[in-house]
Structures are given as structure tokens and as C-alpha cells.
Design a protein around this motif. Structure first.
Motif, PDB file in Angstrom:
ATOM      1  N   LEU A 181       0.823  -1.206   0.000  1.00 12.78           N
ATOM      2  CA  LEU A 181       0.000   0.000   0.000  1.00 12.78           C
ATOM      3  C   LEU A 181       0.862   1.263   0.000  1.00 12.78           C
ATOM      4  O   LEU A 181       0.531   2.249  -0.666  1.00 12.78           O
ATOM      5  CB  LEU A 181      -0.927  -0.006   1.226  1.00 12.78           C
ATOM      6  N   GLN A 182       1.969   1.237   0.739  1.00  6.98           N
ATOM      7  CA  GLN A 182       2.869   2.385   0.726  1.00  6.98           C
ATOM      8  C   GLN A 182       3.491   2.580  -0.660  1.00  6.98           C
ATOM      9  O   GLN A 182       3.636   3.713  -1.132  1.00  6.98           O
ATOM     10  CB  GLN A 182       3.961   2.207   1.781  1.00  6.98           C
ATOM     11  N   GLY A 183       3.844   1.485  -1.309  1.00  6.40           N
ATOM     12  CA  GLY A 183       4.368   1.580  -2.663  1.00  6.40           C
ATOM     13  C   GLY A 183       3.347   2.137  -3.637  1.00  6.40           C
ATOM     14  O   GLY A 183       3.690   2.926  -4.532  1.00  6.40           O
ATOM     15  N   ASP A 184       2.094   1.753  -3.471  1.00  2.65           N
ATOM     16  CA  ASP A 184       1.034   2.264  -4.338  1.00  2.65           C
ATOM     17  C   ASP A 184       0.881   3.781  -4.226  1.00  2.65           C
ATOM     18  O   ASP A 184       0.462   4.444  -5.186  1.00  2.65           O
ATOM     19  CB  ASP A 184      -0.309   1.612  -3.970  1.00  2.65           C
ATOM     20  N   ARG A 185       1.215   4.335  -3.052  1.00  2.08           N
ATOM     21  CA  ARG A 185       0.930   5.736  -2.775  1.00  2.08           C
ATOM     22  C   ARG A 185       2.153   6.643  -2.812  1.00  2.08           C
ATOM     23  O   ARG A 185       2.000   7.852  -2.740  1.00  2.08           O
ATOM     24  CB  ARG A 185       0.258   5.850  -1.394  1.00  2.08           C
ATOM     25  N   ASN A 186       3.338   6.075  -2.887  1.00  2.00           N
ATOM     26  CA  ASN A 186       4.553   6.878  -2.842  1.00  2.00           C
ATOM     27  C   ASN A 186       5.352   6.654  -4.124  1.00  2.00           C
ATOM     28  O   ASN A 186       6.176   5.743  -4.213  1.00  2.00           O
ATOM     29  CB  ASN A 186       5.386   6.495  -1.605  1.00  2.00           C
ATOM     30  N   ARG A 187       5.104   7.501  -5.105  1.00  2.00           N
ATOM     31  CA  ARG A 187       5.738   7.318  -6.408  1.00  2.00           C
ATOM     32  C   ARG A 187       7.258   7.393  -6.315  1.00  2.00           C
ATOM     33  O   ARG A 187       7.964   6.628  -6.969  1.00  2.00           O
ATOM     34  CB  ARG A 187       5.219   8.384  -7.386  1.00  2.00           C
ATOM     35  N   ALA A 188       7.777   8.296  -5.484  1.00  2.00           N
ATOM     36  CA  ALA A 188       9.222   8.491  -5.394  1.00  2.00           C
ATOM     37  C   ALA A 188       9.940   7.269  -4.812  1.00  2.00           C
ATOM     38  O   ALA A 188      11.083   6.993  -5.167  1.00  2.00           O
ATOM     39  CB  ALA A 188       9.532   9.723  -4.556  1.00  2.00           C
ATOM     40  N   GLN A 189       9.262   6.548  -3.902  1.00  2.00           N
ATOM     41  CA  GLN A 189       9.884   5.396  -3.246  1.00  2.00           C
ATOM     42  C   GLN A 189       9.135   4.101  -3.538  1.00  2.00           C
ATOM     43  O   GLN A 189       9.234   3.137  -2.781  1.00  2.00           O
ATOM     44  CB  GLN A 189       9.964   5.624  -1.741  1.00  2.00           C
ATOM     45  N   ARG A 190       8.399   4.109  -4.630  1.00  2.00           N
ATOM     46  CA  ARG A 190       7.524   2.986  -4.950  1.00  2.00           C
ATOM     47  C   ARG A 190       8.273   1.654  -4.957  1.00  2.00           C
ATOM     48  O   ARG A 190       7.888   0.695  -4.287  1.00  2.00           O
ATOM     49  CB  ARG A 190       6.867   3.238  -6.309  1.00  2.00           C
ATOM     50  N   ASN A 191       9.353   1.570  -5.715  1.00  2.00           N
ATOM     51  CA  ASN A 191      10.052   0.287  -5.838  1.00  2.00           C
ATOM     52  C   ASN A 191      10.726  -0.138  -4.543  1.00  2.00           C
ATOM     53  O   ASN A 191      10.888  -1.336  -4.291  1.00  2.00           O
ATOM     54  CB  ASN A 191      11.080   0.349  -6.974  1.00  2.00           C
TER      55      ASN A 191
END
Length: 233
Positions: A201-211
Motif C-alpha cells: 500500500l505504501q508503494g502504491d501511494r509513494n511514487r518516489a519510493q515505490r520500488n
């Protein structure tokens, strides 16, 4: 700045972090009420999990067996719900999650529906992971807020606090490669299962740290969904 002022200044600067990492204990009465409800919840869930998945299309005998299980689960929930309501009113986050889940899936009425998202919001805001998955589906306004991001970030710091409350039922674990539950059955996730979902869920919402978040989910339990999204990014 004087030498004598330095320790107190440093203490004040670290106080917010300390408070986040050391949450207050649950209300003792709320904990007692939740523990009183837990056996009835477990028995009700076991009966609902056993309801035949093909019950709507099954023969009369199978339908009868299914209805017996559903009615027996209902009797267990009649005992559990008032206990959960009292514990939730005292701020118990696990009780709030279980009550919201019951209101959403088992006792879905015009009276209970408006209570689901407030209960989920209160629960996840205390760093309890399972309600985050329901928030993502059923509470879009809160799911898009900065408060939800803060709640997701607090989950990892609260893992030890909630360790003995797992496993917890949930309708779907997207990081689980296993087959989706059928009928009235639910997944039962442990702390690691839910933490992987939080990273997703954090990856879905944080484009800068997605991966970075997706990789943490993959490292934790293989999370196929996060792995696929990493490959597409």
C-alpha cells in the motif's frame, strides 16, 4: 545555547518519535472485553469458514447444513458484538477492526454501514495493520489522506504491540499467491502477511519510493503483486 539547555532541547526534539515508538497501553477494561469476545469470534469464524462454497447451487441437504452453520455463527456473534462495541468505545483497536469487519460482512444493515469507516480509521490510526486493507477498499476519502499515510508508516513501529493478536481474518491478502477464499471463508493473516500488505500500500501511494516499498514486500513474503508492479515501473 547553554550547555545546561542542551539535554532538554534534545529531549524535546526526540519526544514525538519516542511517543510514536512507545504507544500507550490499551484501556484494561477494553482489553478484558475484547478477550471475552475472542472465543465467540473464533467459533463464529470457524462455522462461517465451513459453510459450503456452492451452497446457493447445492442440494437441499447441503443447503440445510449450511444454514445450520450460519445460524450457529449468528448466535456466537450475538454474544460477541456487544462486547466488541463496548471495547471499541474504549478505544481498543483490535476490537474496532473486528467490529467493523462484522458490520461490513456479516451484519450489513443501514444502521451498521455508516459505522464501518470510522471504526477502521480509529483502528489503523493506532498502528494496527489489518484495517488498512479494508480502508483501501471501502473508505476512499480517508485512504487518499495524509493521515492514512501516517497510519501506514506507524504500523511497523507497532508490530510488537500487536504480535499476540494474530492471526486475524481478512477478506483478501493481495500479497498471498494462494487461491482466493470461497463462500463465506476468509484468509487468516499473520503479522508478516499484513506487514507485506502495508509495504504494498505504501508503494502504491509513494511514487518516489515505490520500488523500495514494493521490494520490501517481495523480500518479506514474495508478494507477487508488488513484484509485477516493480517490473512494469
Amino acid at each position: 545555547m547553554s550547555y545546561h539547555a542542551l539535554p532538554s532541547t534534545l529531549l524535546l526534539s526526540f519526544l514525538p518519535l519516542f511517543c510514536q515508538a512507545q504507544p500507550l497501553a490499551f484501556n484494561p477494561k477494553g482489553e478484558t472485553l475484547y478477550q471475552q469476545a475472542a472465543p465467540y469470534l473464533n467459533e463464529a469464524r470457524a462455522k462461517l469458514d465451513a459453510v459450503p462454497a456452492d451452497m446457493p447451487r447445492a442440494n437441499a441437504e447441503v443447503k440445510k447444513q449450511g444454514m445450520i452453520l450460519i445460524e450457529a455463527a449468528g448466535q456466537q456473534l450475538k454474544v460477541a458484538i456487544p462486547l466488541l462495541e463496548q471495547a471499541s468505545a474504549l478505544g481498543h483497536p483490535v476490537a474496532q477492526y473486528r467490529l467493523a469487519s462484522i458490520y461490513n460482512y456479516e451484519v450489513h444493515t443501514p444502521e451498521t454501514y455508516p459505522k464501518v469507516c470510522p471504526l477502521l480509521q480509529q483502528s489503523v490510526s493506532q498502528g494496527f495493520a489489518p484495517p488498512a486493507l479494508m480502508v483501501d477498499i471501502y473508505c476512499p476519502e480517508f485512504a487518499a489522506s495524509a493521515d492514512f499515510l501516517d497510519a501506514l508508516a506507524s504500523v511497523e513501529a507497532n508490530q510488537e504491540r500487536y504480535a499476540h493478536y494474530y492471526p486475524q481474518p481478512v477478506s483478501m491478502l493481495e500479497c498471498q499467491p494462494q487461491r482466493m477464499p470461497t463462500g463465506l471463508a476468509m484468509f487468516k493473516g499473520d503479522s508478516q502477511d499484513f506487514q507485506a500488505e502495508i509495504y504494498r500500500l505504501q508503494g502504491d501511494r509513494n511514487r518516489a519510493q515505490r520500488n523500495r516499498f514494493y521490494q520490501k514486500a517481495v523480500d518479506l513474503n514474495g508478494c507477487p503483486k508488488a513484484e509485477r508492479r516493480m517490473k512494469r515501473s
